[in-house]
Design a protein around this motif. Structure first.
Motif: not given
Lengths: 324, 417
Positions: A293, A296-297, A299-300, A303, B78, B80-84, B89, B93, B188-189, B192
């Motif tokens: 967690y 991920m927080v 990196f999220a 980004n 995951i 989109a946001w974590v692995f960019n 994106h 939705r 979002i953490g 996931y």
């Protein structure tokens, strides 16, 4: 603003990463040192409280059973169950354990009819029960003093996971009605508590040939082994079913024919809950989920900040409202 | 070449179509049946379940299978946001909406399936939890996920709708948006980690099934293989929704994003299949792949559908839309069979017992799927869910401003400037 968000995340990471690293390591390390027995105890902490010397159970010797089914009648009487007469409207003849039947005598017959054996089915009262491990809130309990596995209605959600987790197909669900219950052998703990003159379960009380007897697990095991020693070659594999099977059960079986013929599947010596030991490792102190967690927080967050900038710029350019 | 820049509602089509009312009628009938089940219990008149097969469609399909299909919000998110992966994106939705609908209807179905739902209140008392139960983990994480992160993640399109359609509430909605932006990474953490936990626990459930689950499926790694299958099923579902939008509403596709979705799906599947074979090999059961009759056949049906589709997607042919659609559909079917097998198709209860769902059981199962479909059809018409271009938005704005005088969808200026 004293600190940008990026800095805040950096600090957060600085603070948490060492803890996370330590968490990850400790999630794995202690397991290495664990003996198998300890794993089992951990899977089911309530087992600690039952003194194995006092755990109560049954010994059923299929070679002594004459199939009179008086134990089924006694079971219904002791537990105030409606006899299941749905077969012909007269006889108590359930096809299997069900919500009317906590105890059943069945007959195995070889295909050519030359061999047969009666057998009894009821809860095995496992030392480390699958049903109890499956149950979300403790709808199935193990009596601390006797190790008897019993159903606690106020904690049961009616999910029937116990039926999936029991390798012996014991718990039965009341399929009809809006307030269903789980019905299973509880070694007559309720009738015996209500009426102190009842010193043993209904089935052992009435059995005319002592095919099923009641006692503590060590006593019963000793008796079973004595019978095997006294009658070499009589019993299948000279084995007591339940000594090790499914991690050990408080109900023990002796049989002349193969155990899988009399409703006792080959479940192996590992307890059912021990199958989950790797999954439990991943959850040890919630270290792994928390580490994931936090990662991920981090990196999220990074980004997300970049993405927000990008969105704001686009909004300025196009005059269209930014969308998250 | 189309490049998706923003989400645009489906416009110019009535919401209350004949199909809409038809679905409503069916759902009403299904809900009456659900009420009947609450009164009479789960017996033979309502379900095909029995003591040997204690779990039926409602758990094994609506929850085990469909929440896998609804894992887009987690699997695409995951990436989109974590692995960019910035390309993804634009489809978030769609992913989040399908996830929400799958989870909410799945949880509702769970409430119908359990026999004593009134005892579920123990879930809010952690000291009453049996923490070694995989089902407890699911009950906690799944309800938490569906009611907090998944709900919050789906709010932005609704805020947007309020801002455009109810100018009076614009201030409130914008404040909410800003608050959300502050905590969004933390939300979002959660969105996931929770699905990772409960989607794997759905696999852990059947570990307690022991030897009744065929050896090709039963493994200590079942949790990992299960959550992995959910991941590619999520991609299948999102891609299919986008392709269906093209088919039914002529929405243009962004070839770059579609190629990215296909690529990730293919890699997820190759790795998944390899891991699955490796697991079987390490457990020394590889011969069962050929010698177990029905079970071997089932195993190959799954593998052929999933791996075959992935292979087709990786070739040039996979770029043709009809082939892409069929490949994702067959892959999703394969993945769904995989998620359905441990509880039902590869589950052997004692003796000659057999499970086949009762008619009422099937109708109720479909009813809750219909609710999700209805929710999707309504949501994409009111809210900006499906991806499109800025030009699409301007066209839509022109149309809407004509139909609803007074609303303004372009030329946005932030309130604090």
């Amino acid at each position: 603003m004293a600190m940008t968000r990026r800095e805040a995340f950096k600090n957060l990471a600085k603070g948490t990463l060492p803890i996370l690293a330590a968490g990850c390591v400790s999630a794995v390390l202690p397991q290495v040192a664990h003996a198998e027995e300890e794993d089992r105890l951990e899977a089911n902490p309530k087992y600690h409280k039952t003194d194995p010397a006092k755990a109560l159970g049954l010994l059923y010797d299929a070679t002594r059973c004459v199939g009179c089914k008086s134990c089924m009648v006694a079971c219904s009487q002791y537990n105030e169950l409606t006899p299941d007469t749905r077969q012909d409207g007269i006889h108590q003849a359930p096809p299997a354990l069900n919500s009317y039947t906590k105890n059943i005598i069945k007959l195995w017959r070889s295909e050519d009819g030359s061999d047969h054996s009666y057998f009894k089915q009821q809860c095995m009262h496992c030392i480390d029960p699958g049903c109890m491990n499956a149950c979300m809130f403790g709808g199935l309990q193990k009596d601390e003093a006797t190790g008897v596995v019993w159903w606690l209605g106020s904690k049961c959600v009616g999910c029937r996971y116990c039926e999936i987790a029991c390798p012996f197909h014991i718990p039965a669900f009341q399929w009809d009605g809006f307030n269903p219950k789980i019905v299973k052998c509880e070694l007559c703990r309720t009738p015996m508590a209500k009426d102190p003159t009842k010193k043993q379960p209904g089935c052992t009380k009435v059995c005319p040939t002592n095919a099923v007897i009641y006692g503590t697990r060590p006593e019963l095991l000793k008796e079973a082994k004595k019978r095997i020693a006294d009658n070499p070659g009589k019993y299948y594999q000279s084995k007591v079913f339940g000594e090790h099977d499914a991690g050990g059960t408080q109900v023990l079986y002796l049989s002349r024919v193969a155990f899988d013929k009399i409703g006792l599947p080959d479940v192996g010596d590992d307890s059912i809950p021990s199958g989950l030991k790797y999954s439990h490792m991943a959850y040890k102190w919630l270290a792994l989920p928390i580490a994931l967690y936090a990662g991920m927080v981090y990196f999220a967050g990074k980004n997300f900040k970049d993405h927000s900038h990008h969105l704001a710029e686009e909004q300025k350019e196009t005059g269209l409202r930014a969308q998250l | 070449m189309t490049r998706w820049e923003r989400s645009v509602p489906v416009y110019g089509i009535p919401v209350l179509t004949r199909g809409f009312w038809g679905l409503c009628l069916f759902i009403a009938f299904g809900l009456v049946l659900t009420g009947y089940r609450e009164v009479v219990g789960l017996g033979a008149s309502v379900s095909g379940m029995s003591d040997p097969y204690a779990w039926g469609l409602w758990k094994t399909f609506n929850v085990m299978v469909l929440t896998g299909l609804g894992s887009g919000g987690f699997a695409v998110g995951i990436a989109a946001w974590v692995f960019n992966n910035k390309k993804l994106h634009s489809v978030m939705r769609v992913a989040l909406l399908t996830s929400a609908l799958a989870y909410w209807t799945g949880l509702a179905m769970l409430g119908v399936d359990v026999g004593r739902p009134w005892n579920f209140y123990w879930v809010i008392m952690p000291w009453q939890w049996n923490v070694s139960s995989p089902l407890l983990e699911i009950a906690v994480c799944m309800s938490l996920y569906a009611s907090v992160p998944l709900l919050l993640e789906n709010l932005p399109p609704i805020f947007e709708y309020i801002i455009y359609e109810f100018p009076k509430w614009r201030g409130v909605a914008e404040t909410c948006e800003k608050l959300m932006a502050k905590v969004y990474p933390f939300i979002i953490g959660l969105a996931y980690i929770l699905p990772m936990m409960h989607q794997s626990s759905l696999g852990a459930l059947m570990v307690l099934g022991g030897k009744r689950v065929n050896v090709l499926w039963q493994t200590p790694c079942l949790p990992l293989i299960y959550v992995w299958a959910a991941a590619f099923l999520g991609y299948n579902c999102v891609t299919l929704c986008l392709l269906l939008a093209k088919l039914s509403w002529k929405r243009d596709l962004d070839p770059v994003v579609m190629a990215e979705l296909n690529k990730i799906t293919v890699y997820l599947i190759y790795a998944w299949t390899a891991f699955r074979f490796l697991d079987i090999l390490v457990r020394g059961k590889i011969l069962h792949v050929f010698t177990d009759g029905y079970f071997s056949f089932l195993f190959w049906v799954e593998t052929a559908l999933i791996l075959g589709s992935a292979y087709v997607l990786s070739t040039e042919k996979g770029k043709k839309l009809s082939t892409m659609f069929n490949a994702h559909l067959l892959c999703a079917v394969g993945g769904m069979i995989y998620r359905f097998s441990p509880t039902t198709l590869a589950f052997s209860a004692k003796g000659s017992s057999f499970y086949f769902p009762a008619m009422a059981e099937i109708i109720v199962c479909v009813t809750f799927i219909a609710i999700a479909v209805l929710g999707y059809l309504v949501a994409v018409k009111y809210l900006a869910i499906l991806p499109g271009t800025n030009a699409d938005w301007n066209k839509m704005a022109k149309y809407e401003e004509k139909v609803k005088p007074g609303i303004q969808l372009t030329g946005y200026a932030p309130a604090d400037h």
